[in-house]
Scaffold this motif. Structure first.
Motif, PDB file in Angstrom:
ATOM      1  N   THR A  84      20.170   9.047 -26.117  1.00  0.00           N
ATOM      2  CA  THR A  84      18.775   9.370 -26.964  1.00  0.00           C
ATOM      3  C   THR A  84      18.655   8.333 -27.852  1.00  0.00           C
ATOM      4  O   THR A  84      17.512   7.522 -27.783  1.00  0.00           O
ATOM      5  CB  THR A  84      19.053  10.553 -27.754  1.00  0.00           C
ATOM      6  N   GLY A  92       9.830   0.927 -21.271  1.00  0.00           N
ATOM      7  CA  GLY A  92       9.349   2.203 -22.054  1.00  0.00           C
ATOM      8  C   GLY A  92       8.788   3.432 -21.098  1.00  0.00           C
ATOM      9  O   GLY A  92       9.199   4.566 -21.606  1.00  0.00           O
ATOM     10  N   TRP A 151      16.585   5.219 -25.993  1.00  0.00           N
ATOM     11  CA  TRP A 151      15.401   5.194 -25.773  1.00  0.00           C
ATOM     12  C   TRP A 151      14.666   5.283 -27.043  1.00  0.00           C
ATOM     13  O   TRP A 151      13.260   4.892 -27.113  1.00  0.00           O
ATOM     14  CB  TRP A 151      14.900   6.334 -24.860  1.00  0.00           C
ATOM     15  N   GLU A 152      15.110   5.236 -28.010  1.00  0.00           N
ATOM     16  CA  GLU A 152      14.536   5.338 -29.572  1.00  0.00           C
ATOM     17  C   GLU A 152      14.280   3.921 -30.060  1.00  0.00           C
ATOM     18  O   GLU A 152      13.692   3.808 -31.176  1.00  0.00           O
ATOM     19  CB  GLU A 152      15.078   6.135 -30.496  1.00  0.00           C
ATOM     20  N   LYS A 153      14.943   2.661 -29.459  1.00  0.00           N
ATOM     21  CA  LYS A 153      15.218   1.653 -29.763  1.00  0.00           C
ATOM     22  C   LYS A 153      13.427   0.963 -29.566  1.00  0.00           C
ATOM     23  O   LYS A 153      13.023   1.253 -28.566  1.00  0.00           O
ATOM     24  CB  LYS A 153      15.784   0.566 -29.143  1.00  0.00           C
ATOM     25  N   ASP A 154      12.957   0.217 -30.770  1.00  0.00           N
ATOM     26  CA  ASP A 154      11.549  -0.272 -30.737  1.00  0.00           C
ATOM     27  C   ASP A 154      11.365  -1.286 -29.605  1.00  0.00           C
ATOM     28  O   ASP A 154      10.555  -1.290 -28.644  1.00  0.00           O
ATOM     29  CB  ASP A 154      11.257  -0.891 -32.034  1.00  0.00           C
ATOM     30  N   LYS A 200      11.315   0.853 -26.283  1.00  0.00           N
ATOM     31  CA  LYS A 200       9.870   1.647 -26.393  1.00  0.00           C
ATOM     32  C   LYS A 200       8.688   0.681 -26.028  1.00  0.00           C
ATOM     33  O   LYS A 200       7.919   1.105 -25.142  1.00  0.00           O
ATOM     34  CB  LYS A 200       9.668   2.321 -27.878  1.00  0.00           C
ATOM     35  N   ASN A 201       8.842  -0.471 -26.382  1.00  0.00           N
ATOM     36  CA  ASN A 201       7.647  -1.206 -26.341  1.00  0.00           C
ATOM     37  C   ASN A 201       8.030  -2.286 -25.075  1.00  0.00           C
ATOM     38  O   ASN A 201       7.049  -3.185 -24.972  1.00  0.00           O
ATOM     39  CB  ASN A 201       7.503  -2.209 -27.429  1.00  0.00           C
ATOM     40  N   GLY A 217      11.475   5.966 -20.129  1.00  0.00           N
ATOM     41  CA  GLY A 217      11.909   6.703 -21.213  1.00  0.00           C
ATOM     42  C   GLY A 217      11.288   7.933 -21.647  1.00  0.00           C
ATOM     43  O   GLY A 217      11.552   9.187 -21.631  1.00  0.00           O
ATOM     44  N   GLU A 218       9.849   7.530 -21.318  1.00  0.00           N
ATOM     45  CA  GLU A 218       8.853   8.846 -21.537  1.00  0.00           C
ATOM     46  C   GLU A 218       8.814   9.793 -20.197  1.00  0.00           C
ATOM     47  O   GLU A 218       8.670  10.916 -20.453  1.00  0.00           O
ATOM     48  CB  GLU A 218       7.448   8.343 -21.774  1.00  0.00           C
TER      49      GLU A 218
END
Length: 437
Positions: free
Chosen positions: A347, A361, A350-353, A356-357, A364-365
């Motif tokens: 987890t 990204g 995938w929570e790293k900025d 995500k960006n 992960g979604e």
């Protein structure tokens, strides 16, 4: 005197035997601290970046444990057969085996249960994505650690397409717009070999609102949704290179990288992510992105997961467990992502900025709305039946009616001959029903 000599001889024999056992064979207590100090492990992984990632840690593992590791790589098309032949012989030729999730129910009797070993090792397994970790269980027993949870997505050209399609009708309109065979340009690049492309039937069927069987395992593949999904696959061939029906992942991905298609339906993490921004390998640098397949009615994607498991017949189970534990660590998974594009199962990643960006990204979604294939023992047979039906229809060897009747009858036969557990439900059909509400 003879008695004394006999006793001394017996003591020497017992000592030598015990010493030899300690050197060559690890104890079976399940704790990694009791692993033998030297030996050899054989690992069976799918060819490509997965096998390469395993090889990248062999020297470190040898230095740490004394164990040499030989990584045996096998193409996906022959992987299941290779593993099952070894299991059937109980030879234990492979200590560590990668297991495609859809084979887990079939492979489980030949794998080492890991729950006790995990408990004794103190692993912080709650840091895995829960759904991904639980996918490596069969009948509530853990048989492996998750590797490469990958939602099945498409890649597309951002210099040609502003917004990816939301429906298959819109998708085909875009594909037609950029299809120009006379100039070597096609709307869609596909890995058309049946072993690869058949799974995209499920992507379409699930998005349109049905699995191939209902929640009670009654086959419904030849219904309205199933037929629509198959027809849609056939429509893809209008906008694809005719040679694509014989392509594997490499050929399909390369065509996209060379700028010969607007979309690519190959798994993007098996080559596109690694090479698309490399000027020496790609003509579409900075002009690509990843997106879900059209969401249609449910927004559900298909996800691939591999589990890294220990063979029940391994003679080095402690060392094998230590190997899969290290391979599955957050440190190694982040390293494998950086070097090979293999997606981590944690987890926190995938929570790293920066993730995500990034172009990664959407993957992960996608994991949040993806389903894996069945894990029941008949899953591998479903893959084969589906591959034959899809490839026969797409190559025009069967009409739509013939392909769907074949798919329906063969899947009914397979489930009848190898029925799911009596108290089980088709979780995928239930998830789809919920998404339709």
């Amino acid at each position: 005197m003879k008695k004394s000599i006999f006793m001394i001889s017996m003591i020497l024999i017992l000592c030598l035997t015990a010493c030899g056992q300690q050197k060559d064979v690890p104890k079976e207590s399940g704790t990694t601290s009791e692993t033998a100090k030297s030996g050899k492990l054989n690992v069976l992984f799918m060819s490509g970046v997965y096998a390469d990632s395993a090889r990248s840690m062999t020297d470190e593992f040898k230095e740490k444990t004394g164990f040499d590791v030989e990584v045996n790589d096998v193409p996906f098309a022959s992987f299941h057969e290779t593993a099952m032949l070894d299991f059937a012989s109980q030879a234990g030729s492979y200590d560590v085996v990668a297991v495609n999730l859809s084979w887990l129910g079939e492979f489980a009797p030949h794998l080492e249960p890991l729950d006790d070993r995990v408990k004794e090792s103190g692993m912080e397994v709650d840091k895995f994505i829960p759904s991904v970790y639980d996918a490596c269980k069969w009948n509530d027993v853990l048989y492996g650690f998750p590797k490469a949870p990958t939602p099945n997505m498409m890649a597309y050209r951002t210099d040609l397409i502003d917004t990816p399609p939301k429906t298959y009708e819109e998708y085909m309109q875009m594909a037609e717009k950029f299809n120009d065979p006379d100039n070597g340009m096609y709307g869609i690049s596909i890995p058309g070999k049946k072993e690869q492309y058949a799974v995209l039937y499920l992507v379409r069927s699930w998005a349109m609102g049905a699995d191939v069987a209902d929640k009670d395992w009654n086959v419904v593949v030849n219904g309205e949704v199933g037929r629509s999904a198959m027809e849609q696959l056939g429509e893809v061939t209008k906008y694809s290179d005719p040679a694509g029906l014989s392509w594997g992942l490499e050929e399909s991905i390369n065509a996209f990288l060379q700028g010969k298609a607007a979309f690519c339906e190959a798994w993007p993490t098996l080559g596109i992510v690694q090479a698309a921004d490399d000027p020496e390998k790609s003509k579409i640098v900075d002009n690509w992105a990843i997106a879900p397949f059209p969401q249609e009615k449910t927004g559900i994607n298909q996800m691939s997961i591999w589990c890294v498991a220990v063979s029940k017949y391994s003679k080095n189970k402690d060392a094998a467990f230590q190997w899969i534990r290290e391979y599955s660590s957050l440190e190694k998974q982040e390293k494998f992502f950086d070097e090979f594009g293999i997606l981590p199962s944690y987890t926190s990643f995938w929570e790293k900025d920066e993730v995500k960006n990034s172009k990664m990204g959407p993957l992960g979604e996608g994991l949040k709305t993806s389903l894996p294939k069945w894990r029941i023992p008949v899953s591998a047979e479903l893959d084969s039946i589906m591959a034959n039906a899809v490839s026969s229809y797409m190559s025009k060897q069967m009409t739509l009616d013939q392909a769907m009747e074949f798919f329906d009858s063969e899947l009914n036969r397979a489930i009848k001959n190898n029925p799911p557990p009596a108290d089980s439900k088709n979780d995928n059909a239930i998830a789809i029903e919920e998404a339709l509400k």
